[in-house]
Scaffold this motif. Sequence first.
Motif, PDB file in Angstrom:
ATOM      1  N   UNK A  27       0.794  -1.221   0.000  1.00 26.54           N
ATOM      2  CA  UNK A  27       0.000   0.000   0.000  1.00 26.54           C
ATOM      3  C   UNK A  27       0.828   1.274   0.000  1.00 26.54           C
ATOM      4  N   UNK A  28       1.905   1.318   0.762  1.00 21.67           N
ATOM      5  CA  UNK A  28       2.666   2.574   0.828  1.00 21.67           C
ATOM      6  C   UNK A  28       3.427   2.840  -0.462  1.00 21.67           C
ATOM      7  N   UNK A  29       3.741   1.797  -1.207  1.00 23.72           N
ATOM      8  CA  UNK A  29       4.384   2.012  -2.507  1.00 23.72           C
ATOM      9  C   UNK A  29       3.392   2.542  -3.530  1.00 23.72           C
ATOM     10  N   UNK A  91       8.937  36.328   2.540  1.00 20.71           N
ATOM     11  CA  UNK A  91       8.829  35.221   3.483  1.00 20.71           C
ATOM     12  C   UNK A  91      10.069  34.316   3.398  1.00 20.71           C
ATOM     13  N   UNK A  92      10.522  33.860   4.546  1.00 20.38           N
ATOM     14  CA  UNK A  92      11.465  32.748   4.560  1.00 20.38           C
ATOM     15  C   UNK A  92      10.699  31.488   4.169  1.00 20.38           C
ATOM     16  N   UNK A  93      11.302  30.667   3.321  1.00 26.38           N
ATOM     17  CA  UNK A  93      10.633  29.468   2.820  1.00 26.38           C
ATOM     18  C   UNK A  93      11.253  28.208   3.415  1.00 26.38           C
ATOM     19  N   UNK A  94      10.389  27.310   3.869  1.00 25.38           N
ATOM     20  CA  UNK A  94      10.803  26.003   4.362  1.00 25.38           C
ATOM     21  C   UNK A  94      10.044  24.943   3.570  1.00 25.38           C
ATOM     22  N   UNK A  95      10.764  24.156   2.791  1.00 21.98           N
ATOM     23  CA  UNK A  95      10.146  23.123   1.962  1.00 21.98           C
ATOM     24  C   UNK A  95      10.604  21.755   2.477  1.00 21.98           C
ATOM     25  N   UNK A  96       9.668  21.008   3.044  1.00 25.60           N
ATOM     26  CA  UNK A  96      10.036  19.758   3.690  1.00 25.60           C
ATOM     27  C   UNK A  96      10.134  18.604   2.695  1.00 25.60           C
ATOM     28  N   UNK A  97      11.280  17.960   2.677  1.00 25.16           N
ATOM     29  CA  UNK A  97      11.471  16.728   1.910  1.00 25.16           C
ATOM     30  C   UNK A  97      11.030  15.562   2.805  1.00 25.16           C
ATOM     31  N   UNK A  98       9.951  14.905   2.429  1.00 21.02           N
ATOM     32  CA  UNK A  98       9.449  13.806   3.244  1.00 21.02           C
ATOM     33  C   UNK A  98      10.527  12.734   3.434  1.00 21.02           C
ATOM     34  N   UNK A  99      10.350  11.924   4.438  1.00 21.04           N
ATOM     35  CA  UNK A  99      11.274  10.806   4.657  1.00 21.04           C
ATOM     36  C   UNK A  99      11.382   9.968   3.379  1.00 21.04           C
ATOM     37  N   UNK A 100      12.611   9.722   2.966  1.00 19.89           N
ATOM     38  CA  UNK A 100      12.848   8.978   1.737  1.00 19.89           C
ATOM     39  C   UNK A 100      12.920   9.860   0.505  1.00 19.89           C
ATOM     40  N   UNK A 107      11.527   6.144   6.107  1.00 20.43           N
ATOM     41  CA  UNK A 107      10.432   5.762   5.202  1.00 20.43           C
ATOM     42  C   UNK A 107       9.199   6.589   5.525  1.00 20.43           C
ATOM     43  N   UNK A 108       8.468   7.028   4.501  1.00 20.52           N
ATOM     44  CA  UNK A 108       7.303   7.876   4.745  1.00 20.52           C
ATOM     45  C   UNK A 108       6.109   7.094   5.270  1.00 20.52           C
ATOM     46  N   UNK A 109       5.353   7.744   6.135  1.00 22.29           N
ATOM     47  CA  UNK A 109       4.070   7.257   6.613  1.00 22.29           C
ATOM     48  C   UNK A 109       3.295   8.471   7.086  1.00 22.29           C
ATOM     49  N   UNK A 110       2.002   8.330   7.247  1.00 22.68           N
ATOM     50  CA  UNK A 110       1.209   9.472   7.698  1.00 22.68           C
ATOM     51  C   UNK A 110       1.682   9.972   9.056  1.00 22.68           C
ATOM     52  N   UNK A 111       1.848   9.067   9.997  1.00 23.14           N
ATOM     53  CA  UNK A 111       2.259   9.471  11.342  1.00 23.14           C
ATOM     54  C   UNK A 111       3.618  10.167  11.319  1.00 23.14           C
ATOM     55  N   UNK A 114       3.398  13.776   9.647  1.00 23.56           N
ATOM     56  CA  UNK A 114       2.746  14.762  10.514  1.00 23.56           C
ATOM     57  C   UNK A 114       3.654  15.118  11.691  1.00 23.56           C
ATOM     58  N   UNK A 115       4.323  14.134  12.263  1.00 19.36           N
ATOM     59  CA  UNK A 115       5.252  14.411  13.363  1.00 19.36           C
ATOM     60  C   UNK A 115       6.407  15.297  12.891  1.00 19.36           C
ATOM     61  N   UNK A 116       6.920  15.027  11.694  1.00 18.76           N
ATOM     62  CA  UNK A 116       8.005  15.845  11.145  1.00 18.76           C
ATOM     63  C   UNK A 116       7.525  17.270  10.870  1.00 18.76           C
ATOM     64  N   UNK A 117       6.282  17.398  10.412  1.00 18.52           N
ATOM     65  CA  UNK A 117       5.709  18.716  10.146  1.00 18.52           C
ATOM     66  C   UNK A 117       5.604  19.527  11.436  1.00 18.52           C
ATOM     67  N   UNK A 118       5.198  18.895  12.501  1.00 22.37           N
ATOM     68  CA  UNK A 118       5.112  19.582  13.791  1.00 22.37           C
ATOM     69  C   UNK A 118       6.490  20.029  14.265  1.00 22.37           C
ATOM     70  N   UNK A 119       7.476  19.158  14.081  1.00 26.63           N
ATOM     71  CA  UNK A 119       8.838  19.489  14.469  1.00 26.63           C
ATOM     72  C   UNK A 119       9.359  20.680  13.670  1.00 26.63           C
ATOM     73  N   UNK A 120       9.089  20.688  12.368  1.00 27.15           N
ATOM     74  CA  UNK A 120       9.524  21.786  11.521  1.00 27.15           C
ATOM     75  C   UNK A 120       8.825  23.084  11.916  1.00 27.15           C
TER      76      UNK A 120
END
Length: 253
Positions: A27-29, A91-100, A107-111, A114-120
């Motif tokens: 599914x994640x692929x 604006x200062x820009x922050x563009x997050x590269x998802x895991x992977x 490896x990317x997953x929803x959890x 979202x956790x990485x987004x909160x950290x950023x």
Amino acid sequence: MPRKLIILSIVLLAAYVGLCAALYLAQRSLIYFPQRSSKTNHPTLTLAADGAQVRVTVQQRDGVNAVIYFGGNAEDVTASLPGLSAAFPDHTLYLMNYRGYGGSTGSPSEAALVADAQLLFDEAFRSHKNITVVGRSLGSGVAVQLASQRPVSRLILVTPYNSIQELAQQQFPYFPVRWILRDKFESWKYAERIATPTLLVMAEHDEVIPAASTHALYGHFAKGIATLTIVPRAKHNDISNYPAYNQLLRTPP
């Protein structure tokens, strides 16, 4: 029931269960398509996130304004930097590269996303108290969850969906997607919690996200919070090429 019919039923059931298992494992692929970064020498911020190193492409500017951007499931977000830079010149820009993606590990997953987004957000908020969050396609599901949990100043959702679970069920109507899918991205659950001015941007000829899905999401926002706009002639993957799209990003709420 004849013996041959019983055997056939067992074989068909076993085949169906096998297909369900294969869909569960793969599914994640089918959701995430990691891309390499198109620019390796651009300034970056690296977040240590639960054993992963999450790479964030940064364009620094003076002031309290910032944009955090979450891209699509097959997007190299660094390639979106010129357009975002033109749309948000102060604006200062922050563009997050998802895991992977784009040099980030893990490896990317929803959890995880979202956790990485909160950290950023927490990292950016130390220097920038006025943060606009932009989520495109898959990233709209990350952005809406973040905006329900952090003091986002403005939320922009580009080609957003009501939930990935609903989209997956339409793609695989004969499978119990509700029980199989791990990353559901049920944006509608979080929309009703958002008090931030929100813009939903649809592509008129979106061939990936049905218009009904975006309209359903729009209906979950409290009255007066969200605005829904359509970019004429645009498709899902070329919406950012239209001047009307860039004008929408520039226009304050």
